[in-house]
Design an enzyme around this catalytic site. Structure first.
Site, PDB file in Angstrom:
ATOM      1  N   ASP A  89      10.756 104.911 112.306  1.00  0.00           N
ATOM      2  CA  ASP A  89      11.646 105.596 111.366  1.00  0.00           C
ATOM      3  C   ASP A  89      12.961 105.831 112.105  1.00  0.00           C
ATOM      4  O   ASP A  89      12.999 106.581 113.082  1.00  0.00           O
ATOM      5  CB  ASP A  89      11.016 106.924 110.913  1.00  0.00           C
ATOM      6  CG  ASP A  89      11.877 107.596 109.861  1.00  0.00           C
ATOM      7  OD1 ASP A  89      13.110 107.353 109.856  1.00  0.00           O
ATOM      8  OD2 ASP A  89      11.336 108.347 109.035  1.00  0.00           O
ATOM      9  N   LYS A 152      27.868  95.656 103.983  1.00  0.00           N
ATOM     10  CA  LYS A 152      28.578  96.508 103.030  1.00  0.00           C
ATOM     11  C   LYS A 152      27.551  97.375 102.318  1.00  0.00           C
ATOM     12  O   LYS A 152      26.375  96.995 102.317  1.00  0.00           O
ATOM     13  CB  LYS A 152      29.370  95.650 102.058  1.00  0.00           C
ATOM     14  CG  LYS A 152      28.539  95.062 100.898  1.00  0.00           C
ATOM     15  CD  LYS A 152      29.409  94.575  99.765  1.00  0.00           C
ATOM     16  CE  LYS A 152      28.590  94.365  98.527  1.00  0.00           C
ATOM     17  NZ  LYS A 152      29.275  93.847  97.383  1.00  0.00           N
ATOM     18  N   ASP A 181      31.666  90.954 105.380  1.00  0.00           N
ATOM     19  CA  ASP A 181      32.030  90.763 103.979  1.00  0.00           C
ATOM     20  C   ASP A 181      31.600  89.327 103.738  1.00  0.00           C
ATOM     21  O   ASP A 181      32.271  88.394 104.192  1.00  0.00           O
ATOM     22  CB  ASP A 181      33.545  90.925 103.781  1.00  0.00           C
ATOM     23  CG  ASP A 181      33.919  90.762 102.315  1.00  0.00           C
ATOM     24  OD1 ASP A 181      33.359  89.862 101.651  1.00  0.00           O
ATOM     25  OD2 ASP A 181      34.772  91.522 101.832  1.00  0.00           O
ATOM     26  N   HIS A 182      30.461  89.129 103.087  1.00  0.00           N
ATOM     27  CA  HIS A 182      29.875  87.779 103.114  1.00  0.00           C
ATOM     28  C   HIS A 182      30.758  86.743 102.415  1.00  0.00           C
ATOM     29  O   HIS A 182      30.596  85.555 102.635  1.00  0.00           O
ATOM     30  CB  HIS A 182      28.433  87.777 102.589  1.00  0.00           C
ATOM     31  CG  HIS A 182      28.310  88.028 101.137  1.00  0.00           C
ATOM     32  ND1 HIS A 182      28.227  89.286 100.619  1.00  0.00           N
ATOM     33  CD2 HIS A 182      28.279  87.185 100.086  1.00  0.00           C
ATOM     34  CE1 HIS A 182      28.146  89.202  99.312  1.00  0.00           C
ATOM     35  NE2 HIS A 182      28.168  87.945  98.952  1.00  0.00           N
ATOM     36  N   HIS A 244      35.585  92.103  98.544  1.00  0.00           N
ATOM     37  CA  HIS A 244      35.673  90.654  98.358  1.00  0.00           C
ATOM     38  C   HIS A 244      37.000  90.200  97.717  1.00  0.00           C
ATOM     39  O   HIS A 244      37.640  89.274  98.192  1.00  0.00           O
ATOM     40  CB  HIS A 244      34.526  90.149  97.483  1.00  0.00           C
ATOM     41  CG  HIS A 244      33.182  90.655  97.917  1.00  0.00           C
ATOM     42  ND1 HIS A 244      32.792  90.677  99.229  1.00  0.00           N
ATOM     43  CD2 HIS A 244      32.134  91.158  97.213  1.00  0.00           C
ATOM     44  CE1 HIS A 244      31.558  91.172  99.310  1.00  0.00           C
ATOM     45  NE2 HIS A 244      31.144  91.478  98.111  1.00  0.00           N
TER      46      HIS A 244
HETATM   47  P1  NAD Z   1      16.100  97.001 101.016  1.00  0.00           P
HETATM   48  O1  NAD Z   1      15.973  98.337 100.345  1.00  0.00           O
HETATM   49  O2  NAD Z   1      15.404  95.829 100.434  1.00  0.00           O
HETATM   50  O3  NAD Z   1      15.613  97.138 102.535  1.00  0.00           O
HETATM   51  C1  NAD Z   1      15.860  98.275 103.307  1.00  0.00           C
HETATM   52  C2  NAD Z   1      15.156  98.151 104.647  1.00  0.00           C
HETATM   53  O4  NAD Z   1      15.389  99.354 105.381  1.00  0.00           O
HETATM   54  C3  NAD Z   1      13.636  97.990 104.580  1.00  0.00           C
HETATM   55  O5  NAD Z   1      13.235  97.140 105.634  1.00  0.00           O
HETATM   56  C4  NAD Z   1      13.119  99.413 104.866  1.00  0.00           C
HETATM   57  O6  NAD Z   1      11.845  99.447 105.475  1.00  0.00           O
HETATM   58  C5  NAD Z   1      14.133  99.867 105.865  1.00  0.00           C
HETATM   59  N1  NAD Z   1      14.210 101.329 105.947  1.00  0.00           N
HETATM   60  C6  NAD Z   1      14.583 102.206 104.987  1.00  0.00           C
HETATM   61  N2  NAD Z   1      14.545 103.461 105.477  1.00  0.00           N
HETATM   62  C7  NAD Z   1      14.155 103.367 106.773  1.00  0.00           C
HETATM   63  C8  NAD Z   1      13.954 104.302 107.820  1.00  0.00           C
HETATM   64  N3  NAD Z   1      14.147 105.629 107.657  1.00  0.00           N
HETATM   65  N4  NAD Z   1      13.573 103.828 109.033  1.00  0.00           N
HETATM   66  C9  NAD Z   1      13.373 102.508 109.241  1.00  0.00           C
HETATM   67  N5  NAD Z   1      13.555 101.597 108.293  1.00  0.00           N
HETATM   68  C10 NAD Z   1      13.926 102.009 107.084  1.00  0.00           C
HETATM   69  O7  NAD Z   1      17.660  96.736 101.157  1.00  0.00           O
HETATM   70  P2  NAD Z   1      18.417  95.314 101.256  1.00  0.00           P
HETATM   71  O8  NAD Z   1      18.636  94.782  99.884  1.00  0.00           O
HETATM   72  O9  NAD Z   1      17.759  94.471 102.262  1.00  0.00           O
HETATM   73  O10 NAD Z   1      19.855  95.758 101.764  1.00  0.00           O
HETATM   74  C11 NAD Z   1      20.101  96.247 103.074  1.00  0.00           C
HETATM   75  C12 NAD Z   1      21.587  96.542 103.219  1.00  0.00           C
HETATM   76  O11 NAD Z   1      22.316  95.352 103.002  1.00  0.00           O
HETATM   77  C13 NAD Z   1      22.132  97.553 102.210  1.00  0.00           C
HETATM   78  O12 NAD Z   1      23.144  98.291 102.854  1.00  0.00           O
HETATM   79  C14 NAD Z   1      22.736  96.685 101.129  1.00  0.00           C
HETATM   80  O13 NAD Z   1      23.791  97.341 100.456  1.00  0.00           O
HETATM   81  C15 NAD Z   1      23.255  95.532 101.960  1.00  0.00           C
HETATM   82  N6  NAD Z   1      23.393  94.279 101.225  1.00  0.00           N
HETATM   83  C16 NAD Z   1      22.310  93.671 100.673  1.00  0.00           C
HETATM   84  C17 NAD Z   1      22.464  92.465 100.012  1.00  0.00           C
HETATM   85  C18 NAD Z   1      21.277  91.739  99.426  1.00  0.00           C
HETATM   86  O14 NAD Z   1      21.499  90.595  98.978  1.00  0.00           O
HETATM   87  N7  NAD Z   1      20.105  92.297  99.401  1.00  0.00           N
HETATM   88  C19 NAD Z   1      23.746  91.884  99.905  1.00  0.00           C
HETATM   89  C20 NAD Z   1      24.831  92.535 100.492  1.00  0.00           C
HETATM   90  C21 NAD Z   1      24.636  93.729 101.152  1.00  0.00           C
END
Ligand code: NAD
Length: 502
Positions: A89, A152, A181-182, A244
């Site tokens: 955590d 982001k 910024d992908h 973006h």
């Molecule tokens: P998600 O909710 O699917 O995954 C979150 C991850 O964080 C999980 O592995 C979870 O176990 C972990 N987590 C959460 N709380 C935790 C804690 N207290 N300790 C340890 N681990 C913990 O989110 P995601 O979609 O993978 O996105 C992650 C980041 O990337 C976000 O900031 C999101 O805005 C950004 N993002 C995601 C995408 C996408 O395509 N999914 C695109 C651009 C940006």
């Protein structure tokens, strides 16, 4: 500081959020492609997330992601053997010590020279804690480089972004921070610079004497999906415009850098942001419009209105569409509007830039038939899903009379080089390992773009848009976006007519 860019990087990637959607869909397949192309040989990955998993279970997840999302699956067992897992955590300080021990061991085992990437694929509220903890527990005391890669959103306003920046700067210096910024990893966004600065026929025309207006569109057909809770606090302005769209405007508007280094390019982009005419609250209505999608029928299915999506307020004032006009007050661009628009649940999925050149001083080929009349020259940069360039010119219509017809010169990057076009995350991961920060946003850019956008957010948050919902799902957006350009005697070039001729 100028970092030495290396072509065969070594790295221990500590991936926070390793059981999340981003890791599964984008990051594991991207690391795999780098491995498969032998761009990286000496590397190891520690996946960190809350869920308890053994190393073997985690490796199975990575394998599954590669098999689902990558084009080839060769050597996948060898690939996943580089992956370890640490259940942790991130808000508790205790298990960082254990993480450090694993990191030190892998560093030695894979001969990684102490090079570390801390990749935070997690919600931004954890960024500050993780940065502080990795420093406090000694993970950043390493003999190699240490870099922080973050996703982001970087804040939700200038103030919150600054707060976040102060937190991460306690552990990493600006040149160690890689803000993703992908869009900047996309092949055709990177191509903007080459089109402009490597072609004698464009750069001399790239100014207010020859360009009438520039239009940047990023439209999605998807709605808010499962992201209602996040989107309600963000809206299209914060989710798309601040990062973006404004990044693309900066690349189009910036002055040529004196050298192609990350420092020079990013400083020119920041200068372009500084030349933006600042918004005043009383001008927001004249320069920016917003929309929210209503229900609509697409391919015989009735799609819900935004207000009926999961986790969305039934009277939500959140915009799912934004169109705006940006003015850049410098010698090059005075008087040239940069129009931007972005929306969800639109009729087409497309990101395109249209550069409209000014009309020639006198039209010798006037015709009453619009099809036969001279058209403005357009340079279209297709960012996604198509990748390429189209140039719209006028040529003689076959026959005895002197009539014109529009012709297109098209280059399709995807059809020529599809297999070799790296995915944005692949390039960005590789750049972060090589120490090339060009395609990551510098704090100055983030700060300036938030300051610009904040004024609009403030006005919109305090004025309920009584016209919402004001566009039908599956349409080209609200009428107010057309009016924005009509006031200036312009119109949006219809996306569907600009596709590449293959
Ligand atoms: P998600 O909710 O699917 O995954 C979150 C991850 O964080 C999980 O592995 C979870 O176990 C972990 N987590 C959460 N709380 C935790 C804690 N207290 N300790 C340890 N681990 C913990 O989110 P995601 O979609 O993978 O996105 C992650 C980041 O990337 C976000 O900031 C999101 O805005 C950004 N993002 C995601 C995408 C996408 O395509 N999914 C695109 C651009 C940006």
């Amino acid at each position: 500081m100028q970092v030495n860019v290396t072509n065969k990087p070594t790295a221990l990637i500590i991936l926070f959020g390793a059981t999340g959607d981003l890791a599964k869909r984008k990051l594991f397949p991207s690391i795999y492609r780098l491995f498969q192309k032998k761009n990286i040989e000496k590397f190891a990955v520690i996946g960190v997330a809350r869920r308890p998993l053994t190393n073997a279970e985690f490796q199975e997840n990575v394998k599954d992601s590669v098999q689902t999302f990558a084009d080839s699956h060769e050597n996948v067992d060898d690939f996943v053997s580089h992956f370890s897992y640490h259940s942790h955590d991130v808000s508790s300080s205790e298990s960082y010590i254990e993480l450090k021990n694993i990191a030190d061991k892998l560093d030695e085992q894979y001969d990684l020279n102490g090079n570390r990437i801390f990749y935070l694929a997690m919600a931004p509220e954890f960024f500050g804690t993780i940065a502080e903890q990795v420093k406090a527990q000694g993970l950043t005391d390493t003999t190699g480089y240490k870099r922080l890669v973050i996703e982001k959103p970087f804040g939700t306003s200038f103030e919150s972004a600054q707060e976040l920046n102060v937190q991460i700067r306690t552990a990493f210096s600006e040149d160690e921070i890689y803000r993703i910024d992908h869009y900047l990893g996309k092949e055709m966004v990177q191509n903007i610079e080459v089109i402009r600065f490597a072609n004698a026929m464009f750069e001399p025309l790239w100014n207010n004497q020859y360009i009438s207006n520039i239009q940047v569109t990023s439209s999605e057909t998807l709605g808010v999906e499962e992201r209602g809770r996040y989107y309600e606090t963000s809206g299209a302005l914060r989710d798309m415009v601040q990062n973006h769209l404004m990044q693309m405007v900066a690349l189009l508007a910036m002055e040529p850098p004196i050298k192609l280094t990350d420092e020079e390019i990013r400083s020119e982009k920041a200068r372009a942001f500084r030349s933006l005419r600042p918004m005043k609250k009383e001008d927001v209505e004249a320069f920016f419009v917003r929309g929210q999608y209503d229900e609509g029928t697409v391919s015989n299915s009735l799609l819900p209105a935004y207000r009926n999506e999961p986790s969305v307020d039934s009277e939500s004032n959140t915009e799912t569409y934004v169109a705006g006009k940006l003015l850049i007050d410098n010698f090059r661009w005075a008087g040239v509007p940069f129009y931007i628009r972005t929306g969800k649940r639109m009729d087409v999925k497309s990101t395109k830039i249209v550069v409209q050149f000014k009309d020639i001083p006198m039209n010798l080929y006037y015709s009453k038939e619009p099809e036969e009349n001279v058209h403005p020259n357009l340079l279209v940069i297709h960012i996604q899903p198509e990748e390429g360039i189209t140039l719209l010119l006028n040529a003689k219509k076959n026959g005895n009379q002197m009539q014109t017809k529009p012709v297109r010169l098209s280059f399709s990057n995807t059809s020529i080089d599809r297999m070799n076009t790296p995915e944005a995350y692949e390039k960005l991961l590789f750049d972060s390992m090589r120490g090339d920060a060009t395609n990551f946003t510098h704090w100055d850019e983030v700060a300036l773009s938030w300051k610009f956008v904040d004024i609009i957010s403030e006005v919109w948050e305090h004025t309920k848009d009584e016209t919402f919902p004001n566009y039908v799902a599956g349409s080209a957006g609200p009428k107010c976006a057309d009016n924005l350009l009509e006031k200036d005697g312009h119109f949006w070039w219809p996306i569907e007519n600009l596709e590449i001729d293959n």
